[in-house]
Design a protein around this motif. Structure first.
Motif, mmCIF file in Angstrom:
data_model
loop_
_atom_site.group_PDB
_atom_site.id
_atom_site.type_symbol
_atom_site.label_atom_id
_atom_site.label_comp_id
_atom_site.label_asym_id
_atom_site.label_seq_id
_atom_site.Cartn_x
_atom_site.Cartn_y
_atom_site.Cartn_z
ATOM 1 N N VAL A 290 7.644 8.839 -10.743
ATOM 2 C CA VAL A 290 8.915 9.118 -10.073
ATOM 3 C C VAL A 290 9.816 7.873 -10.040
ATOM 4 O O VAL A 290 9.332 6.757 -9.868
ATOM 5 C CB VAL A 290 8.682 9.680 -8.646
ATOM 6 N N VAL B 243 9.766 0.247 4.859
ATOM 7 C CA VAL B 243 9.192 1.323 4.042
ATOM 8 C C VAL B 243 10.255 2.299 3.530
ATOM 9 O O VAL B 243 10.117 2.873 2.453
ATOM 10 C CB VAL B 243 8.107 2.077 4.853
ATOM 11 N N VAL B 244 11.337 2.464 4.289
ATOM 12 C CA VAL B 244 12.347 3.459 3.903
ATOM 13 C C VAL B 244 12.957 3.143 2.537
ATOM 14 O O VAL B 244 13.492 4.038 1.874
ATOM 15 C CB VAL B 244 13.449 3.587 4.986
ATOM 16 N N ALA C 11 3.873 8.236 -2.996
ATOM 17 C CA ALA C 11 3.380 8.832 -1.747
ATOM 18 C C ALA C 11 4.544 9.236 -0.835
ATOM 19 O O ALA C 11 4.463 10.234 -0.124
ATOM 20 C CB ALA C 11 2.476 7.853 -1.014
ATOM 21 N N ALA C 12 5.623 8.463 -0.893
ATOM 22 C CA ALA C 12 6.764 8.767 -0.024
ATOM 23 C C ALA C 12 7.418 10.081 -0.419
ATOM 24 O O ALA C 12 7.800 10.883 0.421
ATOM 25 C CB ALA C 12 7.778 7.631 -0.075
ATOM 26 N N THR C 13 7.529 10.306 -1.735
ATOM 27 C CA THR C 13 8.198 11.521 -2.198
ATOM 28 C C THR C 13 7.198 12.628 -2.513
ATOM 29 O O THR C 13 7.576 13.785 -2.614
ATOM 30 C CB THR C 13 9.005 11.241 -3.483
ATOM 31 N N GLY C 14 5.938 12.252 -2.696
ATOM 32 C CA GLY C 14 4.918 13.233 -3.074
ATOM 33 C C GLY C 14 5.077 13.722 -4.500
ATOM 34 O O GLY C 14 4.511 14.739 -4.880
ATOM 35 N N LEU C 15 5.852 12.984 -5.307
ATOM 36 C CA LEU C 15 6.166 13.477 -6.645
ATOM 37 C C LEU C 15 5.355 12.788 -7.741
ATOM 38 O O LEU C 15 5.615 12.983 -8.917
ATOM 39 C CB LEU C 15 7.671 13.320 -6.922
ATOM 40 N N SER D 30 0.794 -1.227 0.000
ATOM 41 C CA SER D 30 0.000 0.000 0.000
ATOM 42 C C SER D 30 0.826 1.276 0.000
ATOM 43 O O SER D 30 0.300 2.343 -0.270
ATOM 44 C CB SER D 30 -0.961 -0.007 1.186
ATOM 45 N N HIS D 31 2.111 1.172 0.329
ATOM 46 C CA HIS D 31 2.929 2.386 0.330
ATOM 47 C C HIS D 31 3.746 2.459 -0.963
ATOM 48 O O HIS D 31 4.350 1.465 -1.367
ATOM 49 C CB HIS D 31 3.861 2.401 1.544
ATOM 50 N N THR D 32 3.743 3.623 -1.580
ATOM 51 C CA THR D 32 4.429 3.760 -2.861
ATOM 52 C C THR D 32 5.470 4.866 -2.811
ATOM 53 O O THR D 32 5.412 5.745 -1.965
ATOM 54 C CB THR D 32 3.435 4.114 -3.977
ATOM 55 N N MET D 33 6.397 4.799 -3.750
ATOM 56 C CA MET D 33 7.403 5.842 -3.888
ATOM 57 C C MET D 33 6.707 7.173 -4.191
ATOM 58 O O MET D 33 7.159 8.226 -3.755
ATOM 59 C CB MET D 33 8.335 5.467 -5.029
ATOM 60 N N LEU E 219 11.530 2.914 -0.078
ATOM 61 C CA LEU E 219 10.863 3.752 -1.080
ATOM 62 C C LEU E 219 11.699 4.968 -1.452
ATOM 63 O O LEU E 219 11.652 5.440 -2.586
ATOM 64 C CB LEU E 219 9.506 4.237 -0.554
ATOM 65 N N PHE E 220 12.465 5.480 -0.501
ATOM 66 C CA PHE E 220 13.305 6.647 -0.797
ATOM 67 C C PHE E 220 14.556 6.225 -1.560
ATOM 68 O O PHE E 220 15.245 7.047 -2.135
ATOM 69 C CB PHE E 220 13.703 7.371 0.499
ATOM 70 N N TYR E 221 14.849 4.918 -1.506
ATOM 71 C CA TYR E 221 16.059 4.412 -2.144
ATOM 72 C C TYR E 221 15.747 3.625 -3.422
ATOM 73 O O TYR E 221 16.487 2.716 -3.778
ATOM 74 C CB TYR E 221 16.852 3.560 -1.160
#
Lengths: 265, 307
Positions: free
Chosen positions: B218, B297-298, B210-214, B205-208, B300-302
């Motif tokens: 992205v 979840v982190v 949503a993590a970056t808001g871009l 359910s968590h996506t890059m 997603l930023f990587y």
């Protein structure tokens, strides 16, 4: 105490403008520079001159490529990532020792390095990767929002802001009270549509990110096309001059496929 | 997640110790005083040693082990703290039970209440251990209601196999012990099988985005550091995920083998000794996989698109 305090009216935090950030790393390096000698110090990097340098940094600058729908070009967004000083930080409530805490007066999330046992559970609980382990000291480290600068009356008033904010050459980082709806940062967030990272996880980050502004028309930014040959006398003159001036054998060696000497276009 | 050996040893050894201790306590509660002091002392010693090895091992994971006592203070909010408190409370209760059960202290009326209390505290402690992990919303594979039951089932299965082997040494082996172990092993296998099905099919359910808001388009373009950092070392472990399928089969194979050995031990009692290492391997690999398979979840930023 790792139970959370009643939410404070004052919510100090950062607003980061992804439109103007140029990814220069000035915020990251000035953060490291300030915090390596302050309360959080020494923030040692191991193998600093070697191939496997590693150590705690409170600010990491990612680069993302964003492909917008319906366009064939993409854009680069520089994305600084640091502690968001959440209103409901799981990193605080999981802490077994009380070393991790959220300040009742201004909402800053801090670690007491004298009572931290280095169990790393807070880093597992944080979805933003904001907490890094200091291998040399055996404790966790994180962004302090430069608590030793912002209230430091020994500094000039303009220096009483986080080191990253002070260092940013493009003004992409803003510091202020996000709990006060009339503050500059709150107005900026409202005006530019500032947003939370991973809002669905429910940690209610204080820091906000300002989205990159909409692109201007990029048609004119394409490479100017070479003009078509019009067969005029003037062009023939230039062609003749080009042929005369070109060293045939050198040209042939450099470009064996094309030794016609004809002007391209 | 990086599977730290100290944490794997902590959860498996203390789990086996609490499983064994709870079964001894329940045996005492239902049958009264132990048949011989030697049996009582040996079995309690093994249980408490396993628990202590586990707890000491967990402090090896700490950056500042000498401050470990501080971890007992935040039981109001932290499951890690609660686990420590429950473990500390269990010691004196278990020792008091052991004194009465072995006959060192002549108080037969106290054996049953102390036995139930000890077993209850064992259950609470193992539950808290599981809860340390299952309370983390950032790790999809752990944020799962089956995690605590699995920790308890594995503790009981390893404990029951140990009970049978120790009882066998003192000539106290009864078929009920083998049946108990078999039931616990089956429960562990079934729960683990359902758990794997669930985490494989769960929605990411968590996506890059949503993590970056871009937004949807992205992707990672440039990493923020040229060498590894703590976050990458701790959360970016991929070896486990690469070999997950094979290792799951290893776990199920050793669980089945342990089941078979316990079944056959009803005829050939010496086989209980062989079930101890097979069950230990099953528990170890299961726990290694529990950590190694889990994605944070982190990521997603990587560059991970979903978590």
């Amino acid at each position: 105490m790792t139970s959370l305090p009643t939410p404070s009216a004052k919510k100090l935090g950062l607003v980061i403008d992804l439109d103007t950030c140029v990814g220069c790393q000035a915020c990251a390096t000035s953060c490291k520079e300030w915090n390596a000698q302050g309360d959080s110090g020494p923030l040692t990097d191991t193998d600093p001159q070697g191939k496997n340098v590693t150590g705690p940094w409170f600010n990491r600058i990612h680069g993302y490529e964003v492909k917008e729908q319906g366009r064939d070009d993409s854009r680069i967004v520089n994305f600084p990532r640091s502690c968001l000083h959440c209103e409901e930080p799981a990193c605080v409530t999981v802490c077994p020792t009380g070393a991790s805490y959220k300040r009742a007066e201004d909402g800053i999330v801090l670690i007491n390095p004298d009572t931290c046992i280095g169990c790393k559970l807070c880093s597992w609980a944080c979805p933003y990767g904001a907490r890094e382990y200091d291998y040399t000291q055996g404790v966790m480290k994180k962004c302090t929002l430069c608590v030793d600068r912002i209230y430091n009356t020994n500094l000039e008033p303009e220096d009483q802001v986080p080191a990253c904010v002070k260092a940013c050459p493009t003004g992409a980082r803003h510091f202020g009270d996000l709990g006060d709806t009339s503050s500059d940062v709150s107005l900026l967030v409202k005006e530019r549509g500032g947003y939370d990272l991973l809002p669905e996880m429910g940690y209610k980050p204080t820091n906000k990110y300002l989205p990159p502004r909409a692109r201007r028309n990029t048609e004119q930014a394409h490479i100017e096309k070479l003009p078509k040959s019009d067969g005029s006398t003037m062009e023939k003159l230039f062609l003749w001059a080009d042929k005369l001036l070109s060293n045939k054998s050198a040209s042939a060696a450099a470009n064996p496929q094309d030794d016609s000497g004809k002007l391209e276009g | 997640m990086n599977p730290a050996y100290s944490v794997i040893l902590f959860t498996t050894a203390s789990g086996a110790g609490y499983g064994l201790l709870s079964l001894l306590a329940l045996a005492g509660a239902s049958h009264g005083r132990a048949s011989t002091q030697a049996f009582a002392f040996t079995s309690l010693f093994i249980a408490l040693t396993l628990i202590t090895i586990g707890l000491l091992s967990s402090t090896l994971h700490l950056g500042r082990p000498e401050r470990a006592w501080r971890a007992l203070s935040q039981w109001r909010s932290s499951w890690l703290s609660r686990e420590g408190v429950a473990a500390i409370i269990t010691y004196p209760i278990a020792i008091t039970f052991g004194a009465c059960w072995s006959g060192l202290v002549d108080a037969p009326a106290l054996i049953a209440p102390l036995g139930y209390f000890t077993a209850f505290m064992c259950l609470i402690t193992v539950f808290c251990t599981g809860k340390i992990y299952s309370s983390l919303k950032t790790i999809r594979a752990w944020d799962n209601p089956l995690v605590c039951p699995i920790y308890i089932a594995f503790a009981l299965a390893t404990g029951a196999v140990l009970t049978a082997a120790i009882a066998n040494t003192f000539g106290r082996f009864v078929i009920f012990q083998a049946i108990l172990a078999m039931v616990a092993i089956v429960a562990s296998s079934v729960l683990k099988f359902i758990y794997w099905r669930k985490i494989d099919n769960a929605k990411r359910s968590h996506t890059m985005a949503a993590a970056t808001g871009l937004g949807e388009g992205v992707r990672q373009w440039e990493v923020p550091h040229t060498s590894m950092n703590f976050i990458m070392k701790e959360m970016g472990y991929v070896v486990g995920r690469r070999h997950a399928r094979k290792l799951r089969l290893v776990v199920l194979f050793f669980l089945n083998l342990s089941f078979l050995l316990m079944y056959l031990s009803t005829n050939w009692q010496w086989l209980t000794y062989f079930a101890v290492p097979t069950m230990a391997i099953a528990a170890w690999v299961e726990r290694w996989l529990f950590f190694a398979e889990a994605e944070h979840v982190v990521g997603l930023f990587y560059g991970k698109q979903s978590a």
